[in-house]
Motif scaffolding. Structure first.
Motif, PDB file in Angstrom:
ATOM      1  N   LYS A 106       0.856  -1.194   0.000  1.00 40.26           N
ATOM      2  CA  LYS A 106       0.000   0.000   0.000  1.00 40.26           C
ATOM      3  C   LYS A 106       0.888   1.237   0.000  1.00 40.26           C
ATOM      4  O   LYS A 106       1.356   1.678   1.044  1.00 40.26           O
ATOM      5  CB  LYS A 106      -0.899   0.006   1.244  1.00 40.26           C
ATOM      6  CG  LYS A 106      -1.875  -1.155   1.277  1.00 40.26           C
ATOM      7  CD  LYS A 106      -3.113  -0.865   0.423  1.00 40.26           C
ATOM      8  CE  LYS A 106      -4.046  -2.066   0.364  1.00 40.26           C
ATOM      9  NZ  LYS A 106      -3.984  -2.772  -0.927  1.00 40.26           N
ATOM     10  N   ASN A 107       1.178   1.773  -1.159  1.00 44.92           N
ATOM     11  CA  ASN A 107       1.930   3.030  -1.210  1.00 44.92           C
ATOM     12  C   ASN A 107       1.388   3.898  -2.334  1.00 44.92           C
ATOM     13  O   ASN A 107       0.414   3.538  -2.999  1.00 44.92           O
ATOM     14  CB  ASN A 107       3.425   2.768  -1.386  1.00 44.92           C
ATOM     15  CG  ASN A 107       3.707   1.945  -2.634  1.00 44.92           C
ATOM     16  OD1 ASN A 107       2.920   1.951  -3.576  1.00 44.92           O
ATOM     17  ND2 ASN A 107       4.815   1.241  -2.628  1.00 44.92           N
ATOM     18  N   TRP A 108       2.036   5.026  -2.603  1.00 45.66           N
ATOM     19  CA  TRP A 108       1.455   5.976  -3.560  1.00 45.66           C
ATOM     20  C   TRP A 108       1.500   5.451  -4.986  1.00 45.66           C
ATOM     21  O   TRP A 108       0.648   5.783  -5.802  1.00 45.66           O
ATOM     22  CB  TRP A 108       2.117   7.348  -3.437  1.00 45.66           C
ATOM     23  CG  TRP A 108       3.610   7.337  -3.715  1.00 45.66           C
ATOM     24  CD1 TRP A 108       4.598   7.081  -2.829  1.00 45.66           C
ATOM     25  CD2 TRP A 108       4.222   7.582  -4.970  1.00 45.66           C
ATOM     26  NE1 TRP A 108       5.813   7.144  -3.433  1.00 45.66           N
ATOM     27  CE2 TRP A 108       5.618   7.455  -4.766  1.00 45.66           C
ATOM     28  CE3 TRP A 108       3.750   7.893  -6.250  1.00 45.66           C
ATOM     29  CZ2 TRP A 108       6.537   7.626  -5.789  1.00 45.66           C
ATOM     30  CZ3 TRP A 108       4.674   8.061  -7.256  1.00 45.66           C
ATOM     31  CH2 TRP A 108       6.053   7.921  -7.029  1.00 45.66           C
TER      32      TRP A 108
END
Lengths: 311, 334
Positions: A106-108
């Motif tokens: 879960k990252n940008w």
């Protein structure tokens, strides 16, 4: 409480009930506008096209004689393009969805990919056609072939499949995942042995709805250069091709020129003779029935598979 | 392990596909694309040809407009381009740049037909000058009533329709009427689909539009054709097969063409298709609503094909009222 108060209360309730009924009517009207229009169009098409829907209509090539013309090359073309679309879009779409849902950190970057996928579903189909013309036809040199059309439509329905697959993966209770991990399963074991099975109903629905959209698409197919007059079928593998006297290769059909149902219909609509308009109506009926059939298959599958799953 | 196998398989499939692509491409295939006006003729010829050779040669015919067809043709993507007007300067240059030379072959005549509503009882005949008044660029926004065209016409709004700017029909009409190809007002109903124009005129008493004779012939009961006078003194002529044949329907009758890539002629399949076209095209074009050329024009065209006489007889500018025989004997310009 005094009597007048009670009366005004009753009046208020009656008033609100009237609003309730009123909204019900407006809602019904809104629904009917859509449904009635669709039914009227369909009935009109059937009335025009029904006399043309004979066995020879399905087994004849297009012709300058409207009463001899048929949709053989276009329905075969549509089916082959659909098969190619499915082969391209299903593994990619399901794979991408599983990655995004189960593997991706879960990252940008993941966020950007997710926003993109959702937005892709709203991109006009002609854009996909232009992209495909540049990429598949010219750069990769696939030509104006079934392969190009299949890959193009595959890209077009990819977002639909990804979104549907992710939705159905999310619907699986977290306890299933926890149980699998608790027993020492790897992520791939969890996905292949459990998640794919439980979510298959939703995935199938997504795939079929995507395919139902693809079968009626015209704009991207015209852009990549599907043809209008084709009086031959793509070579079936290992049969003798009359133009070369050689057995056709296993994948020759992928590179064959083709036409599809919506294009055949479009061509007939623009002809001066009224008889061709009837052929166009009959083709329209075939397309709508194919779409309706696929959509009901999706509903039925979802119902069947949901019924068998008990958490 | 499973994943690696899948990877291997897909690589193999890609390689195989590449191999088969090289083998399967273009064997026995004649590719035609271009004008929707010429399409019905080419379709008829392709249908008969494929029957005659029992599927030995495959012919595909697409529709992308005369201009769109030449774009593909000058990139070498097609063998034959359907054209409802002669090749333009710009297209000649494109072809030259790509090293593509071509043989220009007229295949039939089409008569552009000016139509009005059935209940229009005033416009029975129009001069070319009056048509120019309606369609020239200076008319934009200014000419919008029938009484501006001729004093005896009633006070009725003038509503115009026309084929779209990508069509050769539009190019030819503007050339013949306004005097310069593609020079036209822009404030009218433009449609690439002639049936839309048919409906437009059929529904509006004060509408006027133009398209090929075949569309008028099929809709005779719904529309009225206008007789055309080349100038004030010449007789008013209604469009018909006969008037086109004897050359009296001027200037709105035009030859339509196919352009054959000279290199493709070396391919015996393309050559025999075009020969078939020249031998049977006359009869078939009549059958689909066009006017056939004089018989010796087809013979001349066949000769041009066999001697591979390349280039265009026009030199990039559309000419109005030139005979096909003369055209075929001209020195080809490149």
């Amino acid at each position: 409480m005094t009597t007048p108060d009670l009366n005004s209360l009753r009046a208020m309730i009656a008033q609100h009930k009237r609003y309730d009924i009123l909204f019900g009517l407006v809602g019904l009207l809104a629904t009917m506008v859509g449904v009635v229009t669709l039914v009227a169009l369909f009935v009109d098409l059937i009335m025009d096209g029904y006399p043309r829907l004979t066995a020879t209509f399905f087994s004849s090539f297009p012709s300058r004689h409207p009463e001899e013309a048929g949709i053989l090359s276009s329905w075969v073309g549509s089916i082959l393009v659909m098969i190619t679309t499915a082969l391209a879009a299903i593994p990619m779409g399901v794979g991408a969805a599983i990655y995004l849902e189960e593997y991706a950190p879960k990252n940008w970057i993941t966020d950007i990919i997710e926003i993109n996928v959702t937005n892709l579903a709203g991109v006009p189909s002609i854009i996909y056609g232009l992209l495909a013309l540049g990429l598949f036809v010219y750069i990769l040199d696939f030509g104006q072939s079934i392969l190009t059309a299949g890959l193009t439509l595959g890209l077009l329905i990819l977002p639909v499949i990804i979104v549907a697959t992710r939705e159905s993966l999310r619907a699986i209770p977290i306890a299933i995942r926890e149980a699998a991990y608790a027993l020492g399963a790897t992520r791939w074991q969890l996905v292949s042995d459990h998640l794919l099975h439980y979510s298959s109903g939703g995935i199938m629905t997504g795939i079929i709805i995507g395919m139902a959209r693809a079968i009626g698409e015209t704009a991207p197919i015209i852009t990549i250069g599907a043809l209008t007059f084709i009086a031959f079928l793509p070579p079936a593998p290992f049969t003798i091709d009359p133009s070369t006297d050689m057995p056709a290769g296993l994948f020759d059909w992928l590179f064959s020129p083709f036409t599809v149902l919506p294009i055949q219909m479009f061509n007939w609509v623009s002809r001066p003779q009224v008889e061709f308009q009837l052929n166009a109506a009959a083709t329209g009926v075939v397309i709508i029935i194919a779409t309706l059939f696929m959509n009901s298959l999706a509903i039925w599958l979802r119902y069947r598979i949901r019924k068998n799953i008990k958490w | 392990m499973k994943a690696r196998n899948i990877l291997k398989l897909s690589t193999l499939a890609t390689v195989l596909a590449g191999v088969f692509m090289a083998a399967g491409a273009h064997a026995g295939l004649v590719k035609v694309d271009g004008s929707s006006t010429v399409y019905p003729i080419t379709e008829a010829v392709a249908e008969e040809f494929q029957k005659a050779v029992r599927g030995k040669t495959k012919v595909t015919v697409g529709i992308s407009g005369t201009g769109g067809g030449f774009k593909k043709f000058c990139r070498g993507e097609t063998d034959i381009s359907n054209a409802s007007r002669p090749i333009l300067k710009k297209e000649m240059e494109d072809c030259k740049k790509a090293g593509i030379s071509y043989i220009e072959l007229p295949v039939a005549f089409d008569a552009l037909t000016v139509v009005v509503n059935k209940s229009n009882d005033w416009a029975n005949e129009l001069t070319v000058a009056e048509l120019k008044k309606m369609y020239e660029p200076a008319a934009q926004g200014k000419i919008n009533n029938w009484n501006q065209i001729r004093d005896s016409f009633p006070n009725q709004p003038l509503k115009l329709g026309s084929p779209g700017a990508d069509s050769g029909t539009f190019d030819y009409f503007t050339e013949a009427v306004v005097g310069k190809s593609k020079s036209s007002r822009g404030d009218f109903l433009a449609s690439e689909d002639d049936n839309v124009l048919v409906q437009f005129v059929q529904r509006d008493k004060s509408a006027l539009a133009y398209f090929g004779l075949a569309y008028y012939e099929e809709n005779k009961d719904k529309l009225k054709a206008v007789a055309i006078k080349a100038d004030e003194k010449s007789p008013a002529v209604l469009p018909s097969v006969q008037a086109t044949n004897n050359g009296s329907y001027q200037p709105l009758s035009r030859p339509i063409f196919i352009y054959v890539n000279a290199k493709s002629v070396d391919n015996p399949e393309v050559k025999s298709f075009v020969e078939f076209f020249m031998k049977h095209g006359g009869k078939l074009s009549k059958e689909v609503g066009y006017v056939d050329l004089p018989a010796n024009a087809y013979a001349l065209a066949l000769k041009n094909l066999q001697t591979k006489k390349t280039g265009t007889g026009f030199g990039g500018v559309a000419e109005v009222g030139v005979s096909v025989e003369e055209l075929l004997q001209r020195e080809g310009k490149h």
